[in-house]
Design a protein around this motif. Structure first.
Motif, PDB file in Angstrom:
ATOM      1  N   THR A 170       0.853  -1.188   0.000  1.00 14.38           N
ATOM      2  CA  THR A 170       0.000   0.000   0.000  1.00 14.38           C
ATOM      3  C   THR A 170       0.892   1.242   0.000  1.00 14.38           C
ATOM      4  O   THR A 170       2.122   1.151  -0.143  1.00 14.38           O
ATOM      5  N   ALA A 171       0.264   2.398   0.190  1.00 16.23           N
ATOM      6  CA  ALA A 171       1.037   3.643   0.263  1.00 16.23           C
ATOM      7  C   ALA A 171       2.052   3.596   1.393  1.00 16.23           C
ATOM      8  O   ALA A 171       3.120   4.212   1.313  1.00 16.23           O
ATOM      9  N   GLY A 172       1.736   2.839   2.449  1.00 18.63           N
ATOM     10  CA  GLY A 172       2.694   2.699   3.544  1.00 18.63           C
ATOM     11  C   GLY A 172       3.990   2.059   3.084  1.00 18.63           C
ATOM     12  O   GLY A 172       5.088   2.491   3.467  1.00 18.63           O
ATOM     13  N   GLY A 173       3.881   1.011   2.256  1.00 15.05           N
ATOM     14  CA  GLY A 173       5.087   0.393   1.710  1.00 15.05           C
ATOM     15  C   GLY A 173       5.828   1.321   0.770  1.00 15.05           C
ATOM     16  O   GLY A 173       7.062   1.268   0.653  1.00 15.05           O
ATOM     17  N   CYS A 174       5.082   2.208   0.077  1.00 12.02           N
ATOM     18  CA  CYS A 174       5.716   3.167  -0.831  1.00 12.02           C
ATOM     19  C   CYS A 174       6.665   4.106  -0.085  1.00 12.02           C
ATOM     20  O   CYS A 174       7.688   4.523  -0.629  1.00 12.02           O
ATOM     21  N   ARG A 175       6.308   4.435   1.144  1.00 18.02           N
ATOM     22  CA  ARG A 175       7.181   5.330   1.916  1.00 18.02           C
ATOM     23  C   ARG A 175       8.572   4.725   2.083  1.00 18.02           C
ATOM     24  O   ARG A 175       9.585   5.418   1.987  1.00 18.02           O
ATOM     25  N   ASP A 176       8.608   3.414   2.353  1.00 21.27           N
ATOM     26  CA  ASP A 176       9.912   2.754   2.486  1.00 21.27           C
ATOM     27  C   ASP A 176      10.623   2.665   1.137  1.00 21.27           C
ATOM     28  O   ASP A 176      11.843   2.890   1.049  1.00 21.27           O
ATOM     29  N   LEU A 177       9.884   2.338   0.092  1.00 18.42           N
ATOM     30  CA  LEU A 177      10.494   2.274  -1.239  1.00 18.42           C
ATOM     31  C   LEU A 177      11.028   3.628  -1.672  1.00 18.42           C
ATOM     32  O   LEU A 177      12.033   3.711  -2.379  1.00 18.42           O
ATOM     33  N   CYS A 178      10.370   4.686  -1.258  1.00 22.16           N
ATOM     34  CA  CYS A 178      10.811   6.034  -1.622  1.00 22.16           C
ATOM     35  C   CYS A 178      12.195   6.343  -1.054  1.00 22.16           C
ATOM     36  O   CYS A 178      12.990   7.047  -1.686  1.00 22.16           O
ATOM     37  N   ARG A 179      12.476   5.820   0.119  1.00 20.75           N
ATOM     38  CA  ARG A 179      13.829   6.003   0.682  1.00 20.75           C
ATOM     39  C   ARG A 179      14.870   5.378  -0.238  1.00 20.75           C
ATOM     40  O   ARG A 179      15.956   5.935  -0.454  1.00 20.75           O
ATOM     41  N   VAL A 180      14.525   4.211  -0.789  1.00 21.98           N
ATOM     42  CA  VAL A 180      15.450   3.529  -1.696  1.00 21.98           C
ATOM     43  C   VAL A 180      15.632   4.343  -2.976  1.00 21.98           C
ATOM     44  O   VAL A 180      16.751   4.534  -3.455  1.00 21.98           O
ATOM     45  N   LEU A 181      14.523   4.842  -3.528  1.00 22.75           N
ATOM     46  CA  LEU A 181      14.606   5.630  -4.757  1.00 22.75           C
ATOM     47  C   LEU A 181      15.438   6.895  -4.567  1.00 22.75           C
ATOM     48  O   LEU A 181      16.188   7.301  -5.457  1.00 22.75           O
ATOM     49  N   ARG A 182      15.291   7.503  -3.410  1.00 24.53           N
ATOM     50  CA  ARG A 182      16.035   8.750  -3.159  1.00 24.53           C
ATOM     51  C   ARG A 182      17.521   8.512  -2.957  1.00 24.53           C
ATOM     52  O   ARG A 182      18.346   9.329  -3.364  1.00 24.53           O
ATOM     53  N   ASP A 183      17.850   7.371  -2.304  1.00 24.55           N
ATOM     54  CA  ASP A 183      19.234   7.200  -1.845  1.00 24.55           C
ATOM     55  C   ASP A 183      20.065   6.227  -2.670  1.00 24.55           C
ATOM     56  O   ASP A 183      21.291   6.211  -2.545  1.00 24.55           O
ATOM     57  N   LYS A 184      19.420   5.381  -3.494  1.00 27.78           N
ATOM     58  CA  LYS A 184      20.170   4.387  -4.255  1.00 27.78           C
ATOM     59  C   LYS A 184      20.097   4.711  -5.742  1.00 27.78           C
ATOM     60  O   LYS A 184      19.111   4.420  -6.414  1.00 27.78           O
ATOM     61  N   GLY A 185      21.139   5.286  -6.245  1.00 32.60           N
ATOM     62  CA  GLY A 185      21.165   5.634  -7.662  1.00 32.60           C
ATOM     63  C   GLY A 185      21.315   4.444  -8.580  1.00 32.60           C
ATOM     64  O   GLY A 185      21.184   4.583  -9.800  1.00 32.60           O
ATOM     65  N   SER A 186      21.555   3.242  -8.033  1.00 34.54           N
ATOM     66  CA  SER A 186      21.761   2.064  -8.887  1.00 34.54           C
ATOM     67  C   SER A 186      20.448   1.525  -9.442  1.00 34.54           C
ATOM     68  O   SER A 186      20.432   0.906 -10.505  1.00 34.54           O
ATOM     69  N   LEU A 187      19.322   1.718  -8.742  1.00 35.70           N
ATOM     70  CA  LEU A 187      18.062   1.117  -9.156  1.00 35.70           C
ATOM     71  C   LEU A 187      17.572   1.711 -10.471  1.00 35.70           C
ATOM     72  O   LEU A 187      17.426   2.927 -10.612  1.00 35.70           O
ATOM     73  N   ARG A 188      17.293   0.837 -11.440  1.00 31.91           N
ATOM     74  CA  ARG A 188      16.875   1.282 -12.765  1.00 31.91           C
ATOM     75  C   ARG A 188      15.439   0.877 -13.123  1.00 31.91           C
ATOM     76  O   ARG A 188      14.779   1.579 -13.875  1.00 31.91           O
ATOM     77  N   GLU A 189      14.959  -0.254 -12.619  1.00 34.11           N
ATOM     78  CA  GLU A 189      13.618  -0.725 -12.959  1.00 34.11           C
ATOM     79  C   GLU A 189      12.869  -1.120 -11.688  1.00 34.11           C
ATOM     80  O   GLU A 189      13.398  -1.851 -10.851  1.00 34.11           O
ATOM     81  N   LEU A 190      11.618  -0.643 -11.578  1.00 34.36           N
ATOM     82  CA  LEU A 190      10.788  -0.964 -10.425  1.00 34.36           C
ATOM     83  C   LEU A 190       9.371  -1.239 -10.893  1.00 34.36           C
ATOM     84  O   LEU A 190       8.771  -0.425 -11.610  1.00 34.36           O
ATOM     85  N   SER A 191       8.842  -2.400 -10.511  1.00 32.20           N
ATOM     86  CA  SER A 191       7.434  -2.694 -10.768  1.00 32.20           C
ATOM     87  C   SER A 191       6.718  -2.891  -9.441  1.00 32.20           C
ATOM     88  O   SER A 191       7.079  -3.757  -8.644  1.00 32.20           O
ATOM     89  N   VAL A 192       5.692  -2.059  -9.213  1.00 33.14           N
ATOM     90  CA  VAL A 192       4.800  -2.236  -8.071  1.00 33.14           C
ATOM     91  C   VAL A 192       3.371  -2.393  -8.599  1.00 33.14           C
ATOM     92  O   VAL A 192       2.395  -2.051  -7.925  1.00 33.14           O
ATOM     93  N   ALA A 193       3.243  -2.889  -9.812  1.00 31.89           N
ATOM     94  CA  ALA A 193       1.940  -3.056 -10.447  1.00 31.89           C
ATOM     95  C   ALA A 193       1.069  -4.021  -9.655  1.00 31.89           C
ATOM     96  O   ALA A 193       1.562  -4.922  -8.970  1.00 31.89           O
ATOM     97  N   GLY A 194      -0.259  -3.819  -9.749  1.00 27.03           N
ATOM     98  CA  GLY A 194      -1.179  -4.721  -9.089  1.00 27.03           C
ATOM     99  C   GLY A 194      -1.229  -4.574  -7.583  1.00 27.03           C
ATOM    100  O   GLY A 194      -1.753  -5.448  -6.894  1.00 27.03           O
ATOM    101  N   ASN A 195      -0.685  -3.485  -7.042  1.00 29.43           N
ATOM    102  CA  ASN A 195      -0.759  -3.193  -5.612  1.00 29.43           C
ATOM    103  C   ASN A 195      -1.683  -1.994  -5.388  1.00 29.43           C
ATOM    104  O   ASN A 195      -1.771  -1.104  -6.230  1.00 29.43           O
TER     105      ASN A 195
END
Length: 572
Positions: free
Chosen positions: A380-405
């Motif tokens: 849910t949006a709660g899990g997005c908050r944690d994922l957002c930390r990863v997006l902000r701080d890890k420049g290595s991530l190139r592809e993310l699918s959270v479809a169907g959530n």
């Protein structure tokens, strides 16, 4: 409407009815990888060549017969499942052609030339004469791919003899042929020649059972050159897997990439596999998606990987019955396996708690993950908050699918805020079937106007409407935007939304692919898009319009556009 015998302009099949929708979206409610779409929706490798749904097959031309198995993309998100579909079902809904996408040379290579190094045939039902003509080529080529060519046990002895006489062979692909255990044993005998230097072997969907485990083990012992082994879509079961592991444990075996998806495995297979992982320091890829290994089995596999010094690059555990309890073990792998670039966890009930447990590993200095698939994971949006930390701080991530959530607009807003951060380098985001509305589109539009990394955005099956599309277009129309691919299938877009998109096509210097399938678009909207697409300044290369209907007059205009601008493909 697009007539049944439409011209070559329309490169993809038009699917109709309930089966057509399932093919397009990738699955029925019980999917192949079971999913990418929400369980109550029509679902969703990705495939990149088709926008709303999967590429049914990628070949160089229409096959003489429909392939015995057409792979269906499963679920609503990115990555994952393939589900074999019977020939009969496919014949009921396929049109005249399948997705080209590749030149004919990929379909049938120049293997009939004396200098050819590969034999590459897909979906060819070979006559006895054709088969006899091919055998000498099998004795010379480095690469032999005979995918769904009607090879049965009767021809396997010929294959075996040809392989024994071919010291140059490095790759053999016999996918989707009904070899059976007896036929497979014959083929494998040919690979046990002392001169064989095979590196890649694919027997996906060849009707192997546990009885083939012993024969495969013998090949592993006799083929130190083998590096990649794909046995997916064969019901090996736990007994067959145990026999296979005996060969994998042999000191002469050096397999680095092992694919065992849809093999009927349970938690009982995980201890033998873990023993292999501990003993095989070469392991780079392990794919066991769509096996019922459960929480306990996944824990055993993770422990085996943790105990190994292998340079793991890809771990695929989609639809395996994982829970949030497994995420701590996975987090440890992310922190310690610096080479790990792909982690596929779709269709597991991880929940927000699981995402939170993954994040320490994702944020660790040693993690360099590039691809993370979390479709249908109860986030849910709660899990997005944690994922957002990863997006902000890890420049290595190139592809993310959270479809169907069930991210909803709040989750989309949080993701967009992170995508506006300078350190975020994400290139592909899948938020298909995430219960988004037009309310999130101002945030998405503002992000697209500012972000300089994102190239692919999958928004299909969300209730964005014309107002939401207008907001997206305002953002994408700004100078310097980088988005190349935009999926808006089944987003409640009408002709009014097409007006906004038509203006965008003239303003954008990056957009190359646009999907508007399954929307309420008439030929009026189509003509608006065509008017912009025909301009020399328009960069669009692919326009996808499944379930969009028009008259013969509009058909003529589209044909004229095809002749005027051959670089543009209209897929209906």
């Amino acid at each position: 409407m697009c007539p049944r015998g439409h011209s070559a302009l329309f490169d993809h099949v038009r699917t109709r009815g309930a089966l057509g929708r399932r093919l397009r979206w990738g699955r029925e409610d019980a999917t192949g990888t079971a999913p990418r779409g929400a369980a109550g929706q029509e679902g969703h490798k990705d495939w990149r060549n088709v926008n709303t749904g999967p590429t049914l097959c990628i070949i160089g031309r229409a096959p003489a017969k429909v392939p015995a198995q057409v792979c269906r993309h499963a679920g609503a998100g990115k990555a994952g499942g393939l589900l074999p579909l019977s020939r009969t079902a496919v014949q009921q809904c396929l049109g005249r052609t399948l997705e080209p996408g590749r030149p004919r040379s990929r379909m049938v290579s120049s293997a009939h030339s004396p200098l050819a190094m590969s034999l590459d045939l897909h979906y060819e039902q070979l006559s006895d004469t054709q088969w006899t003509e091919l055998l000498p080529q099998m004795q010379q080529c480095q690469v032999v791919r005979l995918v769904d060519c009607g090879i049965t046990e009767g021809r396997c002895r010929d294959v075996s003899s040809a392989l024994q006489d071919n010291p140059a062979l490095t790759e053999l692909n016999l996918c989707s042929n009904e070899l059976g255990d007896a036929g497979t044993a014959l083929v494998l005998q040919g690979l046990q020649s002392p001169t064989c230097k095979i590196q890649k072997l694919s027997l996906q969907s060849c009707c192997l059972t546990e009885a083939s485990g012993g024969a495969l083990a013998s090949v592993l012992r006799a083929s130190p050159s083998l590096r990649e082994l794909d046995l997916s879509y064969n019901p090996l079961g736990d007994a067959g897997l145990r026999l296979l592991c005996e060969g994998l444990l042999d000191p002469q075996c050096h397999v680095e990439r092992l694919q065992l998806q849809y093999c009927g495995l349970t938690a009982d297979s995980c201890e033998p596999l873990a023993a292999v992982l501990r003993a095989r320091p070469e392991t780079r890829e392990l794919a066991v998606s769509n096996n019922d290994i459960g929480e306990a089995g996944a824990r055993v596999l993770c422990q085996g990987l943790a105990d190994s010094a292998c340079p793991l690059e890809a771990l695929k555990l989609e639809s395996c019955g994982l829970t949030s309890a497994n995420c701590q073990d996975l987090s440890g792998l992310l922190a310690t396996k610096a080479e790990l670039g792909t982690l596929e966890l779709g269709d597991n009930r991880l929940g927000d708690a699981g995402v939170a447990a993954l994040c320490p590993g994702l944020l660790s200095p040693g993690c360099q993950l590039k691809t993370l698939w979390l479709w249908e994971c109860d986030i849910t949006a709660g899990g997005c908050r944690d994922l957002c930390r990863v997006l902000r701080d890890k420049g290595s991530l190139r592809e993310l699918s959270v479809a169907g959530n069930e991210l909803r607009d709040e989750g989309a807003r949080l993701l967009c805020e992170s995508l506006r951060e300078p350190r975020c380098r994400l290139q592909s985001l899948w938020v298909k079937s995430c219960s988004l509305t037009a309310a999130c589109c101002p945030h998405v539009g503002a992000m697209l106007a500012q972000n300089r990394s994102l190239q692919e955005l999958q928004l299909s099956n969300n209730q964005l409407g014309d107002a939401g599309v207008g907001e997206l277009c305002r953002g994408l129309g700004q100078p310097g935007t980088t988005l190349r691919v935009l999926w808006l299938g089944d987003c409640e877009v009408t002709d009014e939304g097409c007006s906004s998109l038509a203006s965008l096509l003239l303003a954008s210097r990056s957009l190359q692919e646009l999907d508007l399938s399954n929307n309420c678009v008439s030929e009026v909207g189509v003509l608006k898009l065509v008017e912009s697409a025909q301009r020399p300044s328009c960069t669009l290369e692919k326009l996808v319009l499944y379930d969009t209907y028009w008259t013969e007059e509009t058909e003529d205009r589209l044909q004229a556009l095809a002749e005027k601008k051959p670089s543009l493909k209209i897929i209906c």
